[in-house]
Design an enzyme around this catalytic site. Structure first.
Site, PDB file in Angstrom:
ATOM      1  N   THR A   1      -3.618   4.496   9.284  1.00  0.00           N
ATOM      2  CA  THR A   1      -4.416   4.194   8.093  1.00  0.00           C
ATOM      3  C   THR A   1      -5.845   3.798   8.443  1.00  0.00           C
ATOM      4  O   THR A   1      -6.785   4.128   7.722  1.00  0.00           O
ATOM      5  CB  THR A   1      -3.715   3.064   7.300  1.00  0.00           C
ATOM      6  OG1 THR A   1      -2.496   3.588   6.783  1.00  0.00           O
ATOM      7  CG2 THR A   1      -4.564   2.555   6.165  1.00  0.00           C
TER       8      THR A   1
ATOM      9  N   ASP B   1       2.983   1.336  10.946  1.00  0.00           N
ATOM     10  CA  ASP B   1       4.420   1.484  10.693  1.00  0.00           C
ATOM     11  C   ASP B   1       5.283   1.315  11.935  1.00  0.00           C
ATOM     12  O   ASP B   1       6.373   0.741  11.876  1.00  0.00           O
ATOM     13  CB  ASP B   1       4.703   2.862  10.065  1.00  0.00           C
ATOM     14  CG  ASP B   1       4.204   2.946   8.633  1.00  0.00           C
ATOM     15  OD1 ASP B   1       3.916   1.894   8.031  1.00  0.00           O
ATOM     16  OD2 ASP B   1       4.111   4.074   8.112  1.00  0.00           O
TER      17      ASP B   1
HETATM   18  N1  ASP Z   1       1.699   5.152   7.446  1.00  0.00           N
HETATM   19  C1  ASP Z   1       0.627   4.557   8.184  1.00  0.00           C
HETATM   20  C2  ASP Z   1       0.889   4.748   9.663  1.00  0.00           C
HETATM   21  O1  ASP Z   1       1.662   4.001  10.246  1.00  0.00           O
HETATM   22  C3  ASP Z   1       0.525   3.128   7.834  1.00  0.00           C
HETATM   23  C4  ASP Z   1      -0.568   2.386   8.508  1.00  0.00           C
HETATM   24  O2  ASP Z   1      -1.307   2.841   9.339  1.00  0.00           O
HETATM   25  O3  ASP Z   1      -0.704   1.216   8.157  1.00  0.00           O
HETATM   26  O4  ASP Z   1       0.336   5.629  10.238  1.00  0.00           O
END
Ligand code: ASP
Length: 328
Positions: free
Chosen positions: A11, A88
């Site tokens: 993210t 994640d």
């Molecule tokens: N879905 C994202 C990932 O883990 C969530 C994040 O970066 O906070 O790549």
């Protein structure tokens, strides 16, 4: 003096994609350009754009390659290392790195919960705090760290505890090691450090053994466990509370433990499994008697990382039990 920055996506590096949701596409140069105050640190960041993926896509070999490159950067003079990635899987990747990290220089993982297109995006603040910690003499010798929301956590204890909160990372069993306050790194607790484990060639080459993670639930018949020892080399069980399972599952797990290492952990989110308090069929005492290995304070995800690394290195049951006694 410099800090090596490895970017793996997540993210923190996401941007719009023609109205179809954000995807990881920002480079390390984009990330650092968005951080006010980074230049005032007086330590250059040497950027290595390594992967641009959601963290769900990351693999053991990719992570071990990053740790290898981070080691080389430190050997070549880097003061510390920062890794940016998705949140994640960060509690697992940082723990894997911690198990093998051999340097005094800190290896600091961070990311973001709000992507850069949102008001109050937290990536720049997290990256700045992570860089401060990576450069701080106070952080030397602490191993692999997770710096997020101005808190410093030990990789071995940290958990992602909330799906959207910017305060998602917490260490329920120990609390943070310290904080970044007005830009100053304050370390309050120093965790005992374990000797680094060797990096098995099989894990680097993608030939990592399959380790299953099975969460026990109410009125569980365990059918999913049928034939598991034919396809997997190890199993982590996330049991109820202090390490309990339904009575019907106890012989199933015992039979599996005769064929592959089976590690008992708690699905509760914090606390340890017990060793010898309860005596019913399916209790921790019963399961240990049937050959399950005590996961101690390790949560199911970290236990799976450790078991997989051990099996990749050819560890037998005795070595696995000894390692969990040390790390759990
Ligand atoms: N879905 C994202 C990932 O883990 C969530 C994040 O970066 O906070 O790549």
């Amino acid at each position: 003096m410099s800090i090596a920055l490895f970017t793996l996506g997540g993210t923190i590096a996401m941007a719009g994609h023609g109205g179809a949701g954000v995807v990881a596409r920002l480079t390390g140069a984009d990330l650092t350009a968005a951080v006010p105050g980074l230049a005032d640190l007086g330590v250059p960041l040497e950027v290595r754009d390594t992967h641009a993926v959601p963290s769900a896509h990351l693999t053991f070999p990719q992570l071990l390659a990053v740790v290898g490159a981070a080691s080389s950067a430190v050997a070549a003079g880097a003061e510390g290392v920062v890794v940016t990635q998705g949140t994640d899987t960060l509690e697992e990747t940082a723990y894997l790195a911690d198990l093998v990290w051999a340097h005094e220089a800190p290896l600091v993982f961070t990311g973001a919960m709000r992507n850069p297109t949102l008001a109050g995006a937290d990536g720049p603040a997290n990256l700045l705090a992570a860089a401060r910690v990576a450069a701080a003499p106070e952080a030397r010798g602490l191993g692999t760290l997770v710096v997020f929301n101005d808190e410093i956590h030990a990789a071995r204890w940290v958990r992602k505890t909330h799906s959207t909160s910017t305060a998602t990372f917490a260490s329920p069993n120990a609390g943070p090691l310290g904080h970044v306050i007005e830009g100053r790194v304050r370390v309050l607790t120093t965790p005992p450090r374990h000797a680094p484990r060797p990096v098995p060639a099989a894990a680097q080459e993608g030939d990592t053994p399959r380790v299953a993670l099975y969460t026990v639930s109410l009125d569980d018949d365990g059918v999913l466990l049928d034939g598991l020892a034919d396809t997997h080399q190890g199993l982590v069980v996330a049991g109820f509370g202090v390490g309990h399972v339904p009575g019907t599952l106890a012989p199933v797990l015992g039979a599996l433990a005769e064929r592959v290492p089976v590690v008992l952990t708690s699905r509760s989110g914090s606390g340890s499994v017990l060793r010898h308090t309860y005596g019913a069929v399916g209790s921790e005492t019963d399961l240990r008697r049937r050959g399950l290995i005590d996961g101690g304070l390790l949560d199911p995800y970290k236990a799976r990382v450790l078991l997989r690394l051990l099996l990749a290195g050819g560890a037998d049951r005795e070595a696995v039990t000894a390692a969990f006694a040390r790390h759990g």
